[in-house]
Design a protein around this motif. Structure first.
Motif, short mmCIF file in Angstrom:
data_model
loop_
_atom_site.label_atom_id
_atom_site.label_comp_id
_atom_site.label_asym_id
_atom_site.label_seq_id
_atom_site.Cartn_x
_atom_site.Cartn_y
_atom_site.Cartn_z
N THR A 28 -0.69 2.23 -7.49
CA THR A 28 -1.59 1.13 -7.16
C THR A 28 -1.48 0.01 -8.17
O THR A 28 -1.17 0.24 -9.34
CB THR A 28 -3.05 1.61 -7.10
OG1 THR A 28 -3.45 2.06 -8.39
CG2 THR A 28 -3.25 2.70 -6.08
N TYR A 66 0.90 3.53 -2.02
CA TYR A 66 0.14 4.67 -2.50
C TYR A 66 -0.51 5.46 -1.36
O TYR A 66 -0.85 6.63 -1.52
CB TYR A 66 -0.96 4.22 -3.47
CG TYR A 66 -2.07 3.44 -2.81
CD1 TYR A 66 -3.17 4.09 -2.27
CD2 TYR A 66 -2.01 2.05 -2.71
CE1 TYR A 66 -4.18 3.38 -1.65
CE2 TYR A 66 -3.01 1.34 -2.09
CZ TYR A 66 -4.10 2.00 -1.57
OH TYR A 66 -5.10 1.30 -0.95
N VAL A 67 -0.67 4.86 -0.20
CA VAL A 67 -1.40 5.49 0.90
C VAL A 67 -0.71 6.78 1.35
O VAL A 67 -1.37 7.79 1.59
CB VAL A 67 -1.57 4.52 2.09
CG1 VAL A 67 -2.16 5.22 3.30
CG2 VAL A 67 -2.43 3.34 1.67
N VAL A 106 -8.30 1.89 -6.96
CA VAL A 106 -8.67 2.17 -5.57
C VAL A 106 -9.76 3.23 -5.61
O VAL A 106 -9.55 4.34 -6.13
CB VAL A 106 -7.45 2.65 -4.75
CG1 VAL A 106 -7.86 3.05 -3.35
CG2 VAL A 106 -6.37 1.57 -4.71
N ASP A 107 -10.93 2.89 -5.07
CA ASP A 107 -12.08 3.80 -5.13
C ASP A 107 -11.78 5.17 -4.54
O ASP A 107 -12.19 6.18 -5.11
CB ASP A 107 -13.28 3.19 -4.40
CG ASP A 107 -13.88 2.01 -5.15
OD1 ASP A 107 -13.66 1.91 -6.38
OD2 ASP A 107 -14.56 1.19 -4.50
N GLU A 108 -11.08 5.22 -3.41
CA GLU A 108 -10.80 6.50 -2.76
C GLU A 108 -9.99 7.42 -3.66
O GLU A 108 -10.23 8.62 -3.70
CB GLU A 108 -10.07 6.29 -1.43
CG GLU A 108 -10.91 5.65 -0.35
CD GLU A 108 -10.99 4.13 -0.45
OE1 GLU A 108 -10.36 3.53 -1.35
OE2 GLU A 108 -11.69 3.54 0.39
N ILE A 109 -9.04 6.85 -4.37
CA ILE A 109 -8.21 7.66 -5.28
C ILE A 109 -9.05 8.13 -6.46
O ILE A 109 -8.96 9.30 -6.86
CB ILE A 109 -6.97 6.89 -5.75
CG1 ILE A 109 -6.06 6.58 -4.56
CG2 ILE A 109 -6.21 7.67 -6.82
CD1 ILE A 109 -4.88 5.70 -4.90
N ASN A 110 -9.86 7.26 -7.02
CA ASN A 110 -10.70 7.64 -8.15
C ASN A 110 -11.68 8.76 -7.75
O ASN A 110 -11.88 9.71 -8.51
CB ASN A 110 -11.47 6.44 -8.68
CG ASN A 110 -10.54 5.43 -9.31
OD1 ASN A 110 -9.46 5.77 -9.80
ND2 ASN A 110 -10.94 4.17 -9.31
N LYS A 115 0.82 -1.20 0.00
CA LYS A 115 0.00 0.00 0.00
C LYS A 115 0.86 1.26 0.00
O LYS A 115 0.61 2.21 0.74
CB LYS A 115 -0.94 0.00 1.20
CG LYS A 115 -1.92 -1.15 1.16
CD LYS A 115 -2.96 -1.01 2.22
CE LYS A 115 -3.82 -2.24 2.24
NZ LYS A 115 -5.12 -2.08 1.72
N GLU A 123 -4.16 -2.25 -8.40
CA GLU A 123 -5.55 -2.32 -8.85
C GLU A 123 -6.22 -0.98 -8.56
O GLU A 123 -5.74 -0.22 -7.72
CB GLU A 123 -6.28 -3.44 -8.09
CG GLU A 123 -5.73 -4.81 -8.36
CD GLU A 123 -6.46 -5.89 -7.57
OE1 GLU A 123 -7.48 -5.58 -6.93
OE2 GLU A 123 -6.01 -7.04 -7.61
N ASP A 129 -2.27 7.13 -7.70
CA ASP A 129 -2.97 6.23 -8.62
C ASP A 129 -1.98 5.36 -9.38
O ASP A 129 -2.21 4.18 -9.60
CB ASP A 129 -3.84 7.04 -9.56
CG ASP A 129 -4.79 6.19 -10.37
OD1 ASP A 129 -5.37 5.23 -9.80
OD2 ASP A 129 -4.97 6.47 -11.57
#
Length: 69
Positions: A38, A8-9, A42-46, A6, A40, A35
């Motif tokens: 990642t 990207y976090v 990630v909804d939060e980033i999108n 993770k 796959e 983004d």
């Protein structure tokens, strides 16, 4: 390994800070970097990318309205 895939976090949270401080262009770049990190989607980033695009568009619209007067 320490981040359990993770990485990207950290970038995402930094983008949130930039966005909260009103640095929309910087936040957009950092969200894009998160983004890219990642594996796959990630909804939060999108959602953050969509939100920042709307915020930038609103900012530009406000600037245009101010310049029109």
């Amino acid at each position: 390994d320490e981040l359990d895939g993770k990485s990207y976090v950290v970038a995402f949270v930094y983008g949130v800070v930039k966005e909260a401080r009103g640095n929309l262009d910087e936040a957009k770049k950092i969200y894009a970097m998160a983004d890219e990190l990642t594996v796959e989607p990630v909804d939060e980033i999108n959602l953050a990318l969509s939100r920042i695009e709307r915020s930038i568009a609103k900012r530009e619209e406000a600037k245009n309205q101010m310049n029109a007067k």
